[in-house]
Design a protein around this motif. Structure first.
Motif, PDB file in Angstrom:
ATOM      1  N   TYR A 235      13.624   1.463  -8.746  1.00  0.00           N
ATOM      2  CA  TYR A 235      13.631   1.058  -7.407  1.00  0.00           C
ATOM      3  C   TYR A 235      14.743   1.115  -6.600  1.00  0.00           C
ATOM      4  O   TYR A 235      15.953   1.072  -7.446  1.00  0.00           O
ATOM      5  N   VAL A 236      14.860   0.984  -5.268  1.00  0.00           N
ATOM      6  CA  VAL A 236      16.121   0.822  -4.583  1.00  0.00           C
ATOM      7  C   VAL A 236      15.811  -0.276  -3.448  1.00  0.00           C
ATOM      8  O   VAL A 236      14.811  -0.340  -2.960  1.00  0.00           O
ATOM      9  N   CYS A 237      16.862  -1.337  -3.387  1.00  0.00           N
ATOM     10  CA  CYS A 237      16.668  -2.540  -2.250  1.00  0.00           C
ATOM     11  C   CYS A 237      16.753  -1.623  -1.076  1.00  0.00           C
ATOM     12  O   CYS A 237      18.029  -1.115  -0.596  1.00  0.00           O
ATOM     13  N   GLY A 238      15.791  -1.806  -0.344  1.00  0.00           N
ATOM     14  CA  GLY A 238      15.737  -1.155   0.937  1.00  0.00           C
ATOM     15  C   GLY A 238      16.007  -2.380   1.990  1.00  0.00           C
ATOM     16  O   GLY A 238      16.123  -1.897   3.232  1.00  0.00           O
TER      17      GLY A 238
ATOM     18  N   PRO B  68       8.251 -27.044   0.811  1.00  0.00           N
ATOM     19  CA  PRO B  68       8.525 -25.630   1.458  1.00  0.00           C
ATOM     20  C   PRO B  68      10.015 -25.436   1.283  1.00  0.00           C
ATOM     21  O   PRO B  68      10.890 -26.521   1.185  1.00  0.00           O
ATOM     22  N   ARG B  69      10.255 -24.297   1.156  1.00  0.00           N
ATOM     23  CA  ARG B  69      11.732 -23.834   1.057  1.00  0.00           C
ATOM     24  C   ARG B  69      12.054 -22.242   1.789  1.00  0.00           C
ATOM     25  O   ARG B  69      11.049 -21.801   1.955  1.00  0.00           O
ATOM     26  N   GLN B  70      13.239 -22.051   1.902  1.00  0.00           N
ATOM     27  CA  GLN B  70      13.658 -20.785   2.439  1.00  0.00           C
ATOM     28  C   GLN B  70      13.768 -19.950   1.306  1.00  0.00           C
ATOM     29  O   GLN B  70      14.710 -20.035   0.232  1.00  0.00           O
ATOM     30  N   ALA B  71      13.225 -18.546   1.105  1.00  0.00           N
ATOM     31  CA  ALA B  71      13.270 -17.894  -0.096  1.00  0.00           C
ATOM     32  C   ALA B  71      13.503 -16.444   0.365  1.00  0.00           C
ATOM     33  O   ALA B  71      13.280 -16.032   1.530  1.00  0.00           O
ATOM     34  N   ILE B  72      14.292 -15.816  -0.352  1.00  0.00           N
ATOM     35  CA  ILE B  72      14.820 -14.249   0.037  1.00  0.00           C
ATOM     36  C   ILE B  72      13.665 -13.570  -0.702  1.00  0.00           C
ATOM     37  O   ILE B  72      13.342 -13.721  -2.018  1.00  0.00           O
ATOM     38  N   VAL B  73      13.222 -12.834   0.065  1.00  0.00           N
ATOM     39  CA  VAL B  73      12.234 -11.665  -0.481  1.00  0.00           C
ATOM     40  C   VAL B  73      12.874 -10.442  -0.290  1.00  0.00           C
ATOM     41  O   VAL B  73      12.979  -9.933   0.775  1.00  0.00           O
ATOM     42  N   PHE B  74      12.825  -9.581  -1.163  1.00  0.00           N
ATOM     43  CA  PHE B  74      13.405  -8.147  -1.278  1.00  0.00           C
ATOM     44  C   PHE B  74      12.151  -7.183  -0.855  1.00  0.00           C
ATOM     45  O   PHE B  74      11.176  -7.561  -1.415  1.00  0.00           O
ATOM     46  N   THR B  75      12.667  -6.240  -0.052  1.00  0.00           N
ATOM     47  CA  THR B  75      11.808  -4.996  -0.269  1.00  0.00           C
ATOM     48  C   THR B  75      12.265  -3.785  -1.097  1.00  0.00           C
ATOM     49  O   THR B  75      13.253  -3.316  -0.780  1.00  0.00           O
ATOM     50  N   LEU B  76      11.706  -3.692  -2.164  1.00  0.00           N
ATOM     51  CA  LEU B  76      12.201  -2.495  -3.130  1.00  0.00           C
ATOM     52  C   LEU B  76      11.164  -1.386  -3.072  1.00  0.00           C
ATOM     53  O   LEU B  76      10.179  -1.254  -3.073  1.00  0.00           O
ATOM     54  N   VAL B  77      11.845  -0.371  -2.940  1.00  0.00           N
ATOM     55  CA  VAL B  77      11.329   1.194  -2.551  1.00  0.00           C
ATOM     56  C   VAL B  77      11.403   1.997  -3.930  1.00  0.00           C
ATOM     57  O   VAL B  77      12.519   2.043  -4.709  1.00  0.00           O
TER      58      VAL B  77
ATOM     59  N   ALA C  34       0.721  -1.288   0.020  1.00  0.00           N
ATOM     60  CA  ALA C  34      -0.014  -0.173  -0.133  1.00  0.00           C
ATOM     61  C   ALA C  34       0.810   1.192   0.028  1.00  0.00           C
ATOM     62  O   ALA C  34       0.483   2.415  -0.438  1.00  0.00           O
ATOM     63  N   ASP C  35       1.979   1.302   0.425  1.00  0.00           N
ATOM     64  CA  ASP C  35       3.148   2.304   0.608  1.00  0.00           C
ATOM     65  C   ASP C  35       3.632   2.340  -0.561  1.00  0.00           C
ATOM     66  O   ASP C  35       4.678   3.453  -0.737  1.00  0.00           O
ATOM     67  N   GLY C  36       3.726   1.770  -1.719  1.00  0.00           N
ATOM     68  CA  GLY C  36       4.229   1.934  -2.949  1.00  0.00           C
ATOM     69  C   GLY C  36       5.508   0.904  -2.857  1.00  0.00           C
ATOM     70  O   GLY C  36       6.174   0.572  -4.189  1.00  0.00           O
ATOM     71  N   SER C  37       5.918   0.355  -2.057  1.00  0.00           N
ATOM     72  CA  SER C  37       6.906  -0.657  -1.982  1.00  0.00           C
ATOM     73  C   SER C  37       6.800  -1.945  -2.736  1.00  0.00           C
ATOM     74  O   SER C  37       5.288  -2.076  -2.901  1.00  0.00           O
ATOM     75  N   PHE C  38       7.611  -2.756  -3.171  1.00  0.00           N
ATOM     76  CA  PHE C  38       7.488  -4.027  -3.890  1.00  0.00           C
ATOM     77  C   PHE C  38       8.010  -5.194  -3.120  1.00  0.00           C
ATOM     78  O   PHE C  38       9.489  -4.846  -3.055  1.00  0.00           O
ATOM     79  N   ARG C  39       7.339  -6.169  -2.879  1.00  0.00           N
ATOM     80  CA  ARG C  39       8.100  -7.292  -2.290  1.00  0.00           C
ATOM     81  C   ARG C  39       8.541  -8.389  -3.201  1.00  0.00           C
ATOM     82  O   ARG C  39       7.437  -8.897  -3.915  1.00  0.00           O
ATOM     83  N   TYR C  40       9.646  -8.734  -3.617  1.00  0.00           N
ATOM     84  CA  TYR C  40      10.069  -9.235  -4.780  1.00  0.00           C
ATOM     85  C   TYR C  40      10.804 -10.697  -4.386  1.00  0.00           C
ATOM     86  O   TYR C  40      11.693 -10.492  -3.675  1.00  0.00           O
ATOM     87  N   THR C  41      10.176 -11.687  -4.458  1.00  0.00           N
ATOM     88  CA  THR C  41      10.889 -12.947  -4.513  1.00  0.00           C
ATOM     89  C   THR C  41      11.953 -13.334  -5.310  1.00  0.00           C
ATOM     90  O   THR C  41      11.879 -13.124  -6.566  1.00  0.00           O
ATOM     91  N   GLY C  42      13.152 -13.537  -4.735  1.00  0.00           N
ATOM     92  CA  GLY C  42      14.392 -13.661  -5.503  1.00  0.00           C
ATOM     93  C   GLY C  42      14.662 -14.802  -6.394  1.00  0.00           C
ATOM     94  O   GLY C  42      13.541 -15.423  -6.897  1.00  0.00           O
ATOM     95  N   GLN C  43      15.643 -15.138  -6.739  1.00  0.00           N
ATOM     96  CA  GLN C  43      15.991 -16.006  -7.965  1.00  0.00           C
ATOM     97  C   GLN C  43      16.192 -17.560  -7.288  1.00  0.00           C
ATOM     98  O   GLN C  43      16.876 -17.573  -6.372  1.00  0.00           O
ATOM     99  N   GLY C  44      15.541 -18.546  -8.230  1.00  0.00           N
ATOM    100  CA  GLY C  44      15.714 -19.790  -7.593  1.00  0.00           C
ATOM    101  C   GLY C  44      14.548 -20.520  -7.497  1.00  0.00           C
ATOM    102  O   GLY C  44      13.492 -20.170  -6.556  1.00  0.00           O
ATOM    103  N   GLN C  45      14.217 -21.692  -8.348  1.00  0.00           N
ATOM    104  CA  GLN C  45      12.854 -22.103  -8.460  1.00  0.00           C
ATOM    105  C   GLN C  45      12.623 -23.262  -7.633  1.00  0.00           C
ATOM    106  O   GLN C  45      11.626 -23.764  -7.146  1.00  0.00           O
TER     107      GLN C  45
END
Length: 273
Positions: A109-112, A126-135, A57-68
């Motif tokens: 965007y900027v990686c916050g 189930p796996r451990q995923a990297i989730v970036f917050t991009l501003v 809602a604040d305009g940020s973007f939660r982006y799941t990283g690379q790796g399937q």
């Protein structure tokens, strides 16, 4: 660099992006070697392979990283996103709305920060995923009164430089709710140092600041050479202190490309970068 993409306009990924700037033509993270940017793609079908990308809602973007498959690691494209500030790379986000269709430019965007969370992989395991917050950079625009932020007068230049470098290379690991705060703090440390480095003179035209502020400090503005906006963090080797006239010329002048190229060379000499 001034990117040729217009906000919310659609482009052909292969012809309009990769043919011109290079980079991998498949996958969600493309890292062209010769261009000062990283292309991030999200959209149609992402949820079907375990990715859970979402705009906040604040305009940020939660982006799941690379790796399937299996746990994600901070390598390759994931590392490129994490380290884009110190590497002088912009993050350009594109969204695909239908399979095989055009991609729409969502902005710079900027990686916050990032966090590790459990998500299913491509096989539903189930796996451990990297989730970036991009501003979004346009959410980091500096208000007019902040343009003249003055470096702490009681700190030596060497200490301000050390703070700026530490900020530029600091770990981005943080929860989404503090991402914007981290980005702004990082930006301020770099801005404080650059204004002090200029010693009261424009780093382009070399003229003295046009006037003094209410606290009798020279008025200059910080310019992020690699960015389209005035806001956002960067490395001291790609930020300059400019008089208001040169700052506007760097963004809107007919010779802005040449001006920014020359300015980048000058600043990198100052930083021996």
């Amino acid at each position: 660099m001034l990117w040729p993409f217009e906000l919310h306009r659609s482009y052909h990924r292969r012809n309009d992006i990769h043919a011109r700037f290079g980079g991998q033509q498949q996958g969600g993270i493309s890292t062209p070697a010769e261009a000062p940017g990283i292309f991030i793609f999200t959209g149609h079908g992402a949820g079907h392979v375990g990715y859970q990308d979402v705009f906040g809602a604040d305009g940020s973007f939660r982006y799941t990283g690379q790796g399937q498959l299996g746990d994600m690691r901070m390598i390759s494209g994931n590392r490129a996103i994490r380290d884009h500030v110190q590497n002088g790379k912009d993050l350009l986000l594109f969204q695909q709305t239908q399979k095989g269709g055009l991609v729409r430019f969502e902005g710079l965007y900027v990686c916050g920060g990032w966090e590790i969370e459990q998500q299913p992989d491509m096989d539903g395991q189930p796996r451990q995923a990297i989730v970036f917050t991009l501003v979004p950079q346009n959410g980091l625009s500096i208000e007019a009164e902040d343009l003249a932020t003055e470096a702490p007068a009681d700190l030596p230049l060497a200490e301000l430089r050390e703070r700026a470098l530490q900020a530029a290379f600091a770990s981005n690991e943080a929860s989404p709710r503090v991402a914007l705060m981290n980005v702004r703090a990082r930006s301020k440390a770099v801005r404080d140092y650059v204004l002090a480095r200029a010693r009261g003179s424009c780093e382009n035209c070399r003229s003295a600041a046009p006037f003094l502020t209410a606290t009798r400090q020279p008025y200059l503005e910080t310019h992020h050479i690699h960015k389209l906006s005035d806001g956002g963090p960067d490395h001291p080797a790609s930020v300059a202190a400019l008089c208001p006239n040169c700052h506007r010329e760097a963004h809107f002048g007919v010779g802005q490309v040449l001006l920014n190229d020359q300015l980048l060379e000058h600043v990198q000499i100052l930083e021996k970068y």
